[in-house]
Write a protein that holds these residues in place. Structure first.
Motif, short mmCIF file in Angstrom:
data_model
loop_
_atom_site.label_atom_id
_atom_site.label_comp_id
_atom_site.label_asym_id
_atom_site.label_seq_id
_atom_site.Cartn_x
_atom_site.Cartn_y
_atom_site.Cartn_z
N LEU A 1 -29.24 17.96 -10.65
CA LEU A 1 -29.23 17.42 -11.85
C LEU A 1 -27.75 17.50 -12.42
CD1 LEU A 1 -30.64 16.83 -14.59
CD2 LEU A 1 -30.72 19.21 -15.07
N GLY B 1 -35.66 19.49 -5.86
CA GLY B 1 -34.63 19.99 -6.93
C GLY B 1 -33.81 21.13 -6.81
N MET C 1 -32.09 17.10 -4.84
CA MET C 1 -31.93 16.38 -6.23
C MET C 1 -30.88 17.31 -7.03
SD MET C 1 -34.52 14.11 -8.65
CE MET C 1 -34.36 12.84 -7.38
N TYR D 1 -29.04 13.38 -10.27
CA TYR D 1 -30.16 12.94 -11.33
C TYR D 1 -29.29 12.90 -12.73
CZ TYR D 1 -34.34 13.36 -14.48
OH TYR D 1 -35.32 13.13 -15.08
N GLY E 1 -39.01 19.06 -9.29
CA GLY E 1 -38.30 18.18 -10.43
C GLY E 1 -38.80 18.65 -11.62
N THR E 2 -38.42 17.94 -12.82
CA THR E 2 -38.85 18.36 -14.33
C THR E 2 -40.36 18.22 -14.48
OG1 THR E 2 -36.75 17.37 -15.15
CG2 THR E 2 -38.45 17.90 -16.67
N SER F 1 -29.57 22.15 -7.80
CA SER F 1 -28.45 21.61 -8.46
C SER F 1 -27.33 22.50 -8.54
CB SER F 1 -28.93 21.29 -10.12
OG SER F 1 -30.02 20.47 -10.33
#
Length: 289
Positions: A107, A87, A105, A137, A53-54, A89
């Motif tokens: 984005l 994560g 996840m 997200y 993730g970020t 995307s």
């Protein structure tokens, strides 16, 4: 560990910790420290983990480093029988996920601002390509893409989409309209650490909270017991505010290093190390818990 695509098997209640990526003294990924950190937050009550993730600085990692992070956390989650969210995307990214990953996840497309119709088309394509369920997200401060409640409800009806990390930075009429009218199979997770309590009150069932690297048991108790303990809520809002005083995860890494939980506080450009004052402010708040 949960790997099935069937939404009824995806239990997203609780606190998910979006793990940092610790670096060693030579600048490489400290895989053993990452695994140790993962085990500790799970021991302290986290319901699952988020990789890349970020908070994990994925944009500054090489392909080999990202693979090493996922491999290490797959091993931890397999041993604990808890979900691992990664994560991913794009269609290519989800196709490349290991079989042991529980969910991706994804984005909302950043920077391009394609509009609600473009966002929906993109997420349908990613969900169709994904071997695992998607958690979308939504973080308009980073993506530049606002989405009205109708678009969010349309996202919730995409086959294979089981939840949203909702991080608009505010609780307003749109948030209330969306969170109080969720499909039965769909879970909202709070993505703003300081807003967990009001989002739980509106219908969220959990959180993806970087601050929950710290005071994990307290964050888990907040989600488990609801927002009724005002003193607990106030303390955790103070933790979140101090952690996010500088760009994430700079302060968080400084605190974890000061606690002896990771080998260095290092971040990679374009992030810069947190100021000592920011680190000390978090440590002072934690000491008061």
């Amino acid at each position: 560990m949960l790997t099935a695509r069937d939404p009824v098997l995806m239990d997203l209640d609780g606190v998910f910790v979006p793990l940092i990526t610790p670096f060693d003294a030579d600048g490489g990924v400290a895989v053993d420290a990452l695994a140790g950190l993962a085990k500790q937050v799970l021991d302290d009550g986290a319901a699952g983990l988020v990789a890349l993730g970020t908070t994990g600085e994925p944009g500054s990692l090489t392909e080999e480093e990202r693979a090493a992070v996922v491999t290490a956390l797959v091993e931890v989650c397999r041993g604990r029988d808890v979900p691992l969210v990664v994560g991913a995307s794009t269609e290519a990214a989800v196709r490349a996920l290991p079989a042991e990953v529980s969910a991706a996840m994804a984005l909302v497309p950043p920077f391009t601002r394609p509009g609600a119709a473009g966002v929906l088309a993109h997420l349908r394509a990613v969900a169709a390509a994904s071997p695992v369920p998607l958690i979308v997200y939504h973080v308009p401060q980073r993506t530049g893409q606002e989405l009205p409640p109708a678009a969010l409800r349309a996202i919730a009806e995409i086959p294979g989409v089981v939840g949203v990390k909702y991080a608009t930075g505010r609780i307003d009429a749109d948030a209330a309209a969306f969170l109080t009218d969720l499909p039965e199979h769909f879970t909202a997770l709070c993505g703003d650490d300081a807003l967990i309590a009001p989002m739980l009150a509106l219908g969220a069932r959990g959180a993806v909270a970087a601050s929950a690297h710290l005071a994990t048991a307290d964050f888990a108790r907040l989600v488990r017991d609801g927002a009724g303990d005002a003193a607990l809520v106030a303390r955790l809002v103070a933790v979140a505010g101090a952690v996010f005083a500088e760009p994430n995860p700079t302060v968080l890494k400084a605190v974890l290093h000061a606690q002896g939980r990771i080998p260095t506080p290092s971040v990679r450009l374009p992030l810069l190390p947190a100021a000592a004052e920011s680190r000390d402010a978090v440590l002072a708040v934690l000491s008061a818990l």
